[in-house]
Design an enzyme around this catalytic site. Structure first.
Site, PDB file in Angstrom:
ATOM      1  N   GLY A  37       0.838  -1.207   0.000  1.00 40.88           N
ATOM      2  CA  GLY A  37       0.000   0.000   0.000  1.00 40.88           C
ATOM      3  C   GLY A  37       0.868   1.250   0.000  1.00 40.88           C
ATOM      4  NE  ARG A  39      -5.309   9.264   5.876  1.00 36.38           N
ATOM      5  CZ  ARG A  39      -6.055   8.420   6.583  1.00 36.38           C
ATOM      6  NH1 ARG A  39      -6.511   7.314   6.012  1.00 36.38           N
ATOM      7  NH2 ARG A  39      -6.353   8.655   7.833  1.00 36.38           N
ATOM      8  N   GLY A  87       0.858  -5.718   6.806  1.00 34.80           N
ATOM      9  CA  GLY A  87       2.099  -5.244   7.431  1.00 34.80           C
ATOM     10  C   GLY A  87       1.928  -3.977   8.253  1.00 34.80           C
ATOM     11  CG  ASP A  88      -1.315  -1.341   7.310  1.00 34.84           C
ATOM     12  OD1 ASP A  88      -1.875  -2.396   7.669  1.00 34.84           O
ATOM     13  OD2 ASP A  88      -1.823  -0.555   6.490  1.00 34.84           O
ATOM     14  N   GLY A 143     -15.012  -3.375   5.910  1.00 30.42           N
ATOM     15  CA  GLY A 143     -15.901  -4.287   5.206  1.00 30.42           C
ATOM     16  C   GLY A 143     -16.813  -4.991   6.208  1.00 30.42           C
ATOM     17  CB  ALA A 168      30.245  15.316  42.338  1.00 26.36           C
ATOM     18  CB  SER A 224      34.636  16.000  43.418  1.00 26.76           C
ATOM     19  OG  SER A 224      33.818  15.124  44.159  1.00 26.76           O
TER      20      SER A 224
HETATM   21  C1  UD1 Z   1      -9.415  -3.661   3.826  1.00 23.97           C
HETATM   22  C2  UD1 Z   1     -10.532  -4.656   3.577  1.00 23.97           C
HETATM   23  C3  UD1 Z   1     -11.688  -4.353   4.522  1.00 23.97           C
HETATM   24  C4  UD1 Z   1     -11.213  -4.403   5.949  1.00 23.97           C
HETATM   25  C5  UD1 Z   1     -10.032  -3.463   6.145  1.00 23.97           C
HETATM   26  C6  UD1 Z   1      -9.451  -3.664   7.516  1.00 23.97           C
HETATM   27  C7  UD1 Z   1     -10.444  -5.244   1.218  1.00 23.97           C
HETATM   28  C8  UD1 Z   1     -11.033  -5.019  -0.117  1.00 23.97           C
HETATM   29  N1  UD1 Z   1     -10.960  -4.534   2.209  1.00 23.97           N
HETATM   30  O1  UD1 Z   1      -9.909  -2.389   3.469  1.00 23.97           O
HETATM   31  O2  UD1 Z   1     -12.720  -5.287   4.342  1.00 23.97           O
HETATM   32  O3  UD1 Z   1     -12.278  -4.080   6.817  1.00 23.97           O
HETATM   33  O4  UD1 Z   1      -9.003  -3.727   5.195  1.00 23.97           O
HETATM   34  O5  UD1 Z   1      -8.481  -2.702   7.775  1.00 23.97           O
HETATM   35  O6  UD1 Z   1      -9.569  -6.072   1.369  1.00 23.97           O
HETATM   36  N2  UD1 Z   1      -2.541  -3.449  -0.044  1.00 23.97           N
HETATM   37  C9  UD1 Z   1      -1.624  -3.868  -0.969  1.00 23.97           C
HETATM   38  N3  UD1 Z   1      -1.868  -3.700  -2.297  1.00 23.97           N
HETATM   39  C10 UD1 Z   1      -3.000  -3.118  -2.737  1.00 23.97           C
HETATM   40  C11 UD1 Z   1      -3.953  -2.677  -1.791  1.00 23.97           C
HETATM   41  C12 UD1 Z   1      -3.695  -2.856  -0.444  1.00 23.97           C
HETATM   42  O7  UD1 Z   1      -0.557  -4.395  -0.565  1.00 23.97           O
HETATM   43  O8  UD1 Z   1      -3.152  -3.020  -3.959  1.00 23.97           O
HETATM   44  C13 UD1 Z   1      -2.286  -3.642   1.392  1.00 23.97           C
HETATM   45  C14 UD1 Z   1      -2.096  -2.312   2.139  1.00 23.97           C
HETATM   46  O9  UD1 Z   1      -0.720  -1.995   2.260  1.00 23.97           O
HETATM   47  C15 UD1 Z   1      -2.701  -2.587   3.489  1.00 23.97           C
HETATM   48  C16 UD1 Z   1      -3.731  -3.677   3.222  1.00 23.97           C
HETATM   49  O10 UD1 Z   1      -3.410  -4.237   1.976  1.00 23.97           O
HETATM   50  O11 UD1 Z   1      -1.739  -3.116   4.372  1.00 23.97           O
HETATM   51  C17 UD1 Z   1      -5.157  -3.148   3.232  1.00 23.97           C
HETATM   52  O12 UD1 Z   1      -5.355  -2.234   2.216  1.00 23.97           O
HETATM   53  P1  UD1 Z   1      -6.296  -0.972   2.347  1.00 23.97           P
HETATM   54  O13 UD1 Z   1      -6.341  -0.274   1.046  1.00 23.97           O
HETATM   55  O14 UD1 Z   1      -5.942  -0.187   3.532  1.00 23.97           O
HETATM   56  O15 UD1 Z   1      -7.711  -1.705   2.578  1.00 23.97           O
HETATM   57  P2  UD1 Z   1      -8.996  -1.083   3.188  1.00 23.97           P
HETATM   58  O16 UD1 Z   1      -9.683  -0.275   2.162  1.00 23.97           O
HETATM   59  O17 UD1 Z   1      -8.708  -0.440   4.477  1.00 23.97           O
END
Ligand code: UD1
Ligand code: CA
Length: 453
Positions: A13, A17, A102-103, A140, A362, A387
């Site tokens: 990801g 932000r 990973g986050d 989700g 000291a 000291s």
């Molecule tokens: C995702 C879930 C959602 C869940 C939420 C929990 C999906 C479609 N949705 O949403 O149901 O409630 O996490 O936090 O899975 N990442 C990639 N490659 C990409 C997209 C994302 O590696 O192309 C990784 C991001 O680095 C992150 C994780 O996947 O660690 C989640 O991606 P993010 O876009 O934050 O998903 P959400 O929209 O939050």
């Protein structure tokens, strides 16, 4: 026999932000990158395989995955696409595949274990860790019917009825390795975000007559980090957890909320920690030691019964022996100080060894740096440093030697010797009175001079 486990860790990801030059998953929580926390929780499952998924060119993230391999997701097309990028590395694997982010540094081994167990027992092809969210809006929604998870609907795609559901997807998922490629292959991007949602595999599995389950876990574990504010929130939660674990193991904290630990801080039982103490990485404190208020310590082993602080700073490469006392405004760097030695007030002790039962007065400075190189100061056992002395390194002070107060020591002092490194005092009897009279007269003359102007 249990079938081997593979784990896919998503870290592709963008993390925009965070507004940072550092990739998001490398930002530290409790002194250690978020990703390292996730990998530590994963490693305790003893997986046969771990595969990272990273963005193109994310070399530092690939390095953080080592020794595990990292697959590159060419474009961030969604979580489903991200897991697909890991498939070549999973070829030949038929056991369960766990997907984690990973986050999300707070995820625990216990929760991952519970998801795997539930999937195995239920014979589910897909399992999801869910939680009841205080605010479900970003997540989700899990659509559950009886004991079966029917589908996951992303917030942006949910109707009003679905949006009212507060049982949500944490993102942690378990998939049957024998079916994962087929399930991922069926994901489309016909949704609001035009992304390939991993979450679609639930509906796809159900349509194929396969079983899916949702397992509830604690919300606190699933806090993802997308911003600096969320990073601070994760730090707070991690600190809370580390403090509770330390106290449960027999550590006294007078004001736990003000004690900052690192993920690798090791504290023995009956250690007492005063208010406002920060432990940087690599600190071990043995039983019965006290760390008094306002200390900042890092990279040190502290022995049994030692007393540190208040207001002590210890820098990496140090070793503090049993029953050593280090007091206020003393800074230690790369220093070994042996059993029973004391440095109770105002001192800089760097690149040195201090023998057992020695006493550092000291205001003592170990002069370790000449602007170009660093040099060592070596003290034997039972040395006494008066000291306000400076010991100009490299220098050795032998066992049982005394250095008198106010000395500048530039040469080695042998064992048992007494060293003076200062001008000898002269005392002139009866001369205070005449000196005072002279000074008084001078001051009066100056005042008269000023009055004339
Ligand atoms: C995702 C879930 C959602 C869940 C939420 C929990 C999906 C479609 N949705 O949403 O149901 O409630 O996490 O936090 O899975 N990442 C990639 N490659 C990409 C997209 C994302 O590696 O192309 C990784 C991001 O680095 C992150 C994780 O996947 O660690 C989640 O991606 P993010 O876009 O934050 O998903 P959400 O929209 O939050
Ligand atoms: Ca997210």
């Amino acid at each position: 026999m249990k079938s081997p486990l593979a784990v896919v860790v998503l870290a592709a990801g963008a993390g925009t932000r965070m507004k940072s030059a550092l990739p998001k998953v490398l930002h530290p929580v409790a002194g250690k990158p978020m990703l390292a926390h996730v990998l530590a929780s994963v490693a305790r499952l003893k997986p046969a395989k771990v595969v990272g998924v990273i963005a193109p060119g994310a070399k530092s993230v690939a390095k953080a995955f080592a020794p595990y391999p990292a697959a590159v997701q060419k474009r961030a097309l969604g979580t489903g696409d991200a897991v697909k990028a890991a498939l070549p590395a999973l070829r030949g694997h038929s056991g369960p595949v766990l997907v984690v982010y990973g986050d999300s540094p707070l995820i625990t081994t216990a929760s991952l274990q519970r998801l795997l167990e539930s999937c195995r027992k239920a014979g589910a092809s897909v399992g999801v860790l869910g939680f009841v969210a205080r605010d479900p809006s970003p997540y989700g929604r899990l659509i559950v019917n009886g004991g079966t998870l029917e589908k996951i609907v992303e917030s942006k795609d949910a109707n009003a009825g679905e949006r009212a559901i507060d049982f949500v997807n944490s993102g942690v998922m378990c998939l049957d390795g024998a079916r994962i490629a087929g399930l991922l292959g069926a994901i489309g991007n016909d949704n609001v975000k035009r992304e390939f949602y991993l979450t679609d595999v639930v509906g796809i599995a159900r349509a194929r007559g396969l079983h899916a389950v949702a397992v509830e876990g604690p919300e606190a574990e699933f806090q993802g980090v997308n911003s600096r504010a969320e990073l601070a929130a994760a730090e707070r939660a991690m600190q809370q957890r580390l403090r509770s674990a330390a106290m449960a193991a027999g550590v006294t904290m007078i004001d736990p909320d003000t004690v900052w630990l690192s993920a690798d801080t090791k504290l023995g039982n009956d250690v007492t920690i005063g208010p406002n103490v920060r432990f940087g990485p690599s600190v071990t404190v043995a039983s019965g030691a006290s760390i008094l208020a306002f200390c900042d310590i890092e990279g040190v082993r502290i022995g049994k019964g030692a007393r540190i602080g208040p207001f002590t700073r210890i820098r990496p490469g140090s070793d503090v022996g049993e029953d050593v006392h280090i007091g206020n405004f003393v800074e230690l760097k790369a220093t070994t100080i042996k059993r029973g030695a004391k440095a109770n007030h105002f001192a800089y002790l760097g690149d040195s060894e201090i023998g057992a039962a020695s006493n550092i007065g000291a205001g003592t400075i170990f002069v370790n740096y000449d602007g170009y190189g660093k040099y060592r100061t070596l003290l034997g056992d039972d040395v006494f440093i008066g000291s306000n002395s400076s010991l100009v390194a490299p220098v050795r002070i032998g066992k049982g030697a005394n250095v008198t107060a106010g000395s500048v020591i530039t040469e080695d002092v042998p064992a048992g010797a007494l060293a003076f490194g200062r001008a000898r005092q002269e005392t002139k009897k009866g001369r205070a009175g005449p000196l005072r009279a002279k000074l008084q007269a001078r001051a009066a003359a100056a005042k008269r001079q000023k009055g004339k102007k």
